[in-house]
Design a protein around this motif. Structure first.
Motif, mmCIF file in Angstrom:
data_model
loop_
_atom_site.group_PDB
_atom_site.id
_atom_site.type_symbol
_atom_site.label_atom_id
_atom_site.label_comp_id
_atom_site.label_asym_id
_atom_site.label_seq_id
_atom_site.Cartn_x
_atom_site.Cartn_y
_atom_site.Cartn_z
ATOM 1 N N SER A 184 0.825 -1.203 0.000
ATOM 2 C CA SER A 184 0.000 0.000 0.000
ATOM 3 C C SER A 184 0.863 1.259 0.000
ATOM 4 O O SER A 184 2.077 1.198 0.233
ATOM 5 C CB SER A 184 -0.940 0.004 1.209
ATOM 6 O OG SER A 184 -0.268 0.547 2.328
ATOM 7 N N VAL A 185 0.203 2.356 -0.238
ATOM 8 C CA VAL A 185 0.861 3.664 -0.209
ATOM 9 C C VAL A 185 1.609 3.848 1.112
ATOM 10 O O VAL A 185 2.700 4.406 1.158
ATOM 11 C CB VAL A 185 -0.212 4.772 -0.364
ATOM 12 C CG1 VAL A 185 0.392 6.152 -0.217
ATOM 13 C CG2 VAL A 185 -0.938 4.637 -1.679
ATOM 14 N N GLU A 186 1.013 3.338 2.190
ATOM 15 C CA GLU A 186 1.634 3.523 3.507
ATOM 16 C C GLU A 186 2.861 2.639 3.724
ATOM 17 O O GLU A 186 3.603 2.831 4.686
ATOM 18 C CB GLU A 186 0.596 3.261 4.610
ATOM 19 C CG GLU A 186 -0.438 4.349 4.640
ATOM 20 C CD GLU A 186 -1.456 4.173 5.757
ATOM 21 O OE1 GLU A 186 -1.401 3.159 6.481
ATOM 22 O OE2 GLU A 186 -2.311 5.055 5.882
ATOM 23 N N TYR A 266 -14.731 -1.712 4.082
ATOM 24 C CA TYR A 266 -13.721 -1.714 3.014
ATOM 25 C C TYR A 266 -12.344 -2.005 3.622
ATOM 26 O O TYR A 266 -11.975 -1.457 4.662
ATOM 27 C CB TYR A 266 -13.725 -0.360 2.281
ATOM 28 C CG TYR A 266 -12.685 -0.285 1.181
ATOM 29 C CD1 TYR A 266 -12.665 -1.224 0.146
ATOM 30 C CD2 TYR A 266 -11.714 0.723 1.178
ATOM 31 C CE1 TYR A 266 -11.706 -1.161 -0.858
ATOM 32 C CE2 TYR A 266 -10.753 0.796 0.180
ATOM 33 C CZ TYR A 266 -10.756 -0.159 -0.841
ATOM 34 O OH TYR A 266 -9.797 -0.094 -1.835
ATOM 35 N N LEU A 267 -11.571 -2.870 2.951
ATOM 36 C CA LEU A 267 -10.310 -3.349 3.534
ATOM 37 C C LEU A 267 -9.076 -2.613 3.018
ATOM 38 O O LEU A 267 -7.957 -2.861 3.489
ATOM 39 C CB LEU A 267 -10.170 -4.853 3.259
ATOM 40 C CG LEU A 267 -11.137 -5.703 4.089
ATOM 41 C CD1 LEU A 267 -11.519 -6.975 3.352
ATOM 42 C CD2 LEU A 267 -10.524 -6.038 5.439
ATOM 43 N N GLY A 268 -9.263 -1.737 2.022
ATOM 44 C CA GLY A 268 -8.124 -0.978 1.512
ATOM 45 C C GLY A 268 -7.992 0.351 2.224
ATOM 46 O O GLY A 268 -8.781 0.680 3.124
ATOM 47 N N LEU A 269 -6.982 1.119 1.812
ATOM 48 C CA LEU A 269 -6.821 2.432 2.442
ATOM 49 C C LEU A 269 -7.954 3.350 1.993
ATOM 50 O O LEU A 269 -8.202 3.476 0.794
ATOM 51 C CB LEU A 269 -5.479 3.048 2.021
ATOM 52 C CG LEU A 269 -4.218 2.320 2.497
ATOM 53 C CD1 LEU A 269 -2.975 3.051 1.998
ATOM 54 C CD2 LEU A 269 -4.192 2.213 4.017
ATOM 55 N N PRO A 270 -8.626 4.009 2.949
ATOM 56 C CA PRO A 270 -9.738 4.894 2.558
ATOM 57 C C PRO A 270 -9.196 6.245 2.089
ATOM 58 O O PRO A 270 -9.322 7.259 2.774
ATOM 59 C CB PRO A 270 -10.558 5.015 3.851
ATOM 60 C CG PRO A 270 -9.572 4.749 4.949
ATOM 61 C CD PRO A 270 -8.469 3.909 4.403
ATOM 62 N N ARG A 271 -8.557 6.238 0.929
ATOM 63 C CA ARG A 271 -7.980 7.478 0.396
ATOM 64 C C ARG A 271 -8.145 7.483 -1.115
ATOM 65 O O ARG A 271 -8.396 6.463 -1.743
ATOM 66 C CB ARG A 271 -6.496 7.582 0.748
ATOM 67 C CG ARG A 271 -5.664 6.366 0.391
ATOM 68 C CD ARG A 271 -4.204 6.704 0.215
ATOM 69 N NE ARG A 271 -4.024 7.540 -0.959
ATOM 70 C CZ ARG A 271 -3.038 8.395 -1.129
ATOM 71 N NH1 ARG A 271 -2.130 8.539 -0.188
ATOM 72 N NH2 ARG A 271 -2.926 9.096 -2.246
ATOM 73 N N LYS A 272 -8.021 8.700 -1.687
ATOM 74 C CA LYS A 272 -8.146 8.803 -3.139
ATOM 75 C C LYS A 272 -6.923 8.191 -3.799
ATOM 76 O O LYS A 272 -5.863 8.094 -3.185
ATOM 77 C CB LYS A 272 -8.261 10.283 -3.541
ATOM 78 C CG LYS A 272 -9.601 10.867 -3.243
ATOM 79 C CD LYS A 272 -9.730 12.221 -3.915
ATOM 80 C CE LYS A 272 -11.126 12.748 -3.674
ATOM 81 N NZ LYS A 272 -11.268 14.156 -3.994
#
Ligand SMILES: NC(=O)C1=CN([C@@H]2O[C@H](COP(=O)(O)OP(=O)(O)OC[C@H]3O[C@@H](n4cnc5c(N)ncnc54)[C@H](O)[C@@H]3O)[C@@H](O)[C@H]2O)C=CC1
Ligand SMILES: CC(=O)C(=O)O
Ligand SMILES: [Mg+2]
Length: 625
Positions: A184-186, A266-272
């Protein structure tokens, strides 16, 4: 008799020295915490480190594979690659400390299959069936794949398109346990270490998506994991890639699907979605990490939206090979095969592809990839590049691509297909009236786009209109098989992305519905890349594979409208595809493995070699390590 070597995991691996040559493709691959090897011969006893492993009478369907494991007791049962359910042999029960942990009666694989299929038939909805199969995959790898291979035509639509689409849409709601890897982005700046969290040193195929365009269902972000899982299950069932050596990956760069992003489950990052240079840097980091850990793995880019798909392919395909984009190149392959085979169905030669007038609805990465591949096939028959591109008419939601169309979507491939001789923006119907196409392709993701009017117009100008609505899932198909045959009075040659049944006409004649899906090409490509350690995937490999797929059926079947063997024959098709890909790789000097002389002497020898590399879903012999 045995040679002990040290694997990269630092554990002992056993190989049978005297038969090593015969089984060189399969010897000793790391298998989680166990190791596998093979023995040959008819002996029913295997001598192993002073122990005698006696095989059970009722388990004679076992493969020659020997798996050495450090696991004992419940941890054997809980590892799907080791679990045999009720099928553990007496010897395995004894040595792996399983006594009392499984019911007393031993069942052969056949009996286990019967039980599973009975329960499967009680599943009510397609999603129930998907979940049932996913749970089986999580529980027992061999049993899952045996059932998938033996019932491929029935089960492929569940683990793959169309049902996998619904399973992605509902991933957050039906999630049970993890499979594959998420970057992920993080996690940025950690990818190089994260790849070592994956326990397997030898990965042959990685399917990666960023979930930005899942089938025609749009941006599904992190929910897209079932796509790489599904594709890889086809590599295993359709081409015998070892399941242990596959890795499904989601790159979670956010999602612009607001409903999903805001959903509490939702299991992904809640970001655009990450975009621009930052996005490219993330993909660069991921490619570099993966290449560092698994330099030879084939990377398949899957369901990346058209704004990035071609850019990423261009960026990595030669520098970081072997790598390809499934939606662009592999779909191009099956489209070329479909057109070539349809020429045979119409009583023409492959050289006659030069005379086709091709109308394509959809100018995304799949549509343009397909047109580009067919243009290459036309050039291969002697046309100039300009003459080849002149055979195409590409329409998007704003109508025909002309020189004045939408500059926001401008890209080099799109430019090649712009018409300067016709008015930009003409509708599908207007283009058909004007240019009288011979082939109509659908890669628009717009269900029902090929209306009765459109299909009837196609049938007005040519005897056997070629109608290929290739969009997925079934709800996105531009028309159904029934519609195509009904509206052309049975004259159409039909292939669709998702499966439709054959159609019986009012006079009782059966009209064949083919499945023009990239499943016919990527598994075989993977087999060749893995078996020969091919260092780069080239367009000529796909072109060769397309030519092969188009000639697999005899003339009498093709004349009836069958374009290639049904998916139940996928393993055979994959061997043919792999042989053609392998031959191109050998000719182009792109192989990293020495092949046995027999594989170099004839196509049959090459196919035999490839067949021997295929993983078979059979229980091997578990031994304590
Ligand atoms: N059969 C197969 O093996 C494969 C099928 N596909 C399918 O192809 C479809 C398209 O995939 P991508 O190109 O990646 O998606 P995309 O969303 O990038 O492309 C869709 C294209 O269709 C155009 N379009 C939208 N509405 C239209 C209309 N009314 N008339 C004409 N064109 C219209 C869009 O402008 C765009 O150019 C998807 O449904 C996908 O599932 C993709 C890969 C393999
Ligand atoms: C089949 C496939 O790859 C797709 O529809 O995207
Ligand atoms: Mg795809």
């Amino acid at each position: 008799m045995w040679n002990a070597t040290r694997s990269s995991l630092g554990c002992r691996r056993l190989v049978l020295g005297t038969v090593r040559k015969l089984v060189c493709g399969n010897v000793s691959r790391p298998f989680g915490s166990c190791f596998r090897t093979h023995f040959t011969g008819t002996s029913r006893a295997l001598q192993h480190e002073q122990q005698v492993v006696v095989m059970d009478d009722d388990l004679n369907e076992r493969s020659d594979e020997v798996l050495k494991t450090k696991h004992r007791g419940l941890s054997v049962i809980h590892d799907p690659s080791l679990n045999r359910g009720s099928g553990f042999s007496a010897d395995e029960r004894e040595r792996l400390l399983l006594r009392g942990l499984v019911p007393p009666r031993r069942h052969a694989l056949e009996q286990q299959i019967q039980r599973v299929m009975k329960t499967f038939s009680r599943q009510r909805t397609n999603l129930d069936k998907f979940q049932f199969l996913s749970m089986l995959m999580d529980r027992n790898t061999v049993l899952f794949y045996r059932i998938l291979v033996d019932n491929f035509e029935k089960l492929a639509p569940i683990v793959y398109t169309p049902v996998v689409g619904e399973a992605c849409q509902k991933f957050h709601a039906i999630y049970r346990r993890t499979r594959g890897m998420y970057f992920s982005v993080e996690d940025r700046a950690h990818f190089r270490t994260m790849v070592y969290n994956w326990p397997v040193d030898e990965v042959d195929v990685i399917v990666v998506t960023d979930g930005s365009r899942v089938l025609a269902l749009g941006d599904l972000g992190c929910n897209s994991m079932n796509i790489p899982i599904g594709k890889l299950s086809l590599y295993v069932s359709g081409a015998g890639i070892s399941p242990t050596n596959t890795l499904p990956v989601v790159l979670d760069v956010g999602t612009d699907n607001e409903a999903l992003r805001d959903h509490p489950l939702y299991l992904g990052l809640p970001r655009k979605r990450l975009r621009g240079d930052e996005y490219i840097r993330l993909i660069d980091e991921w490619i570099s990490a993966v290449r560092h850990r698994w330099p030879n793995a084939l990377i398949q880019f899957e369901d990346f939206s058209s704004d990035v798909a071609a850019t990423l392919l261009k960026r990595y395909r030669h520098k970081h090979a072997p790598l390809f984009n499934d939606d662009i190149q592999s779909t191009g392959c099956i489209a070329v095969a479909s057109v070539l085979s349809s020429l045979r169905a119409r009583g023409m030669q492959s050289a006659d592809i030069i005379g086709e007038r091709i109308l394509c609805a959809g100018a995304g990465s799949a549509g343009l990839g397909v047109c580009e591949a067919i243009a290459q096939a036309i050039e291969a028959e002697g046309a100039t590049p300009q003459d080849a591109y002149d055979r195409f008419y590409v329409v998007d939601e704003n109508g025909l691509l002309g020189t004045s169309t939408d500059s926001r979507r401008d890209c080099p491939t799109r430019r090649k297909f712009q018409r300067s001789d016709l008015a930009a923006g003409m509708s599908l119907g207007e283009v058909i009236d004007t240019v009288k196409p011979t082939v109509l392709l659908g890669l628009s993701g717009r269900g029902g786009l090929f209306t009765e009017e459109v299909v009837k117009k196609m049938a007005k100008h040519v005897d056997q209109p070629v109608i290929f609505p290739m969009s997925n899932p079934s709800t996105a198909s531009e028309c159904t098989a029934e519609q195509a045959f009904q509206w052309t009075s049975g004259r159409a040659i039909f292939a669709s992305g998702s499966p439709f049944g054959n159609v019986t006409m009012p006079d009782g004649e059966v009209k064949y519905s083919n499945q023009a899906n990239n499943v016919y090409s990527f598994p075989g490509l993977g087999l060749a890349v893995t078996a020969l350690r091919i260092s780069c995937v080239t367009d000529s490999m796909f072109l060769a594979a397309a030519g092969t797929i188009a000639t697999l059926l005899p003339d009498e079947q093709v004349k009836k409208g069958l374009l290639f063997p049904g998916v139940s024959k996928l393993r055979d098709v994959s061997v043919e595809v792999a042989a053609s890909v392998a031959q191109v790789a050998i000719n182009q000097g792109l192989t990293g493995k020495a092949l046995p002389e027999s594989a170099l002497q004839s196509r049959d020898g090459l196919k035999q070699f490839l067949r021997e590399q295929m993983w078979e879903p059979k229980y091997g012999h578990l031994v304590a390590g």
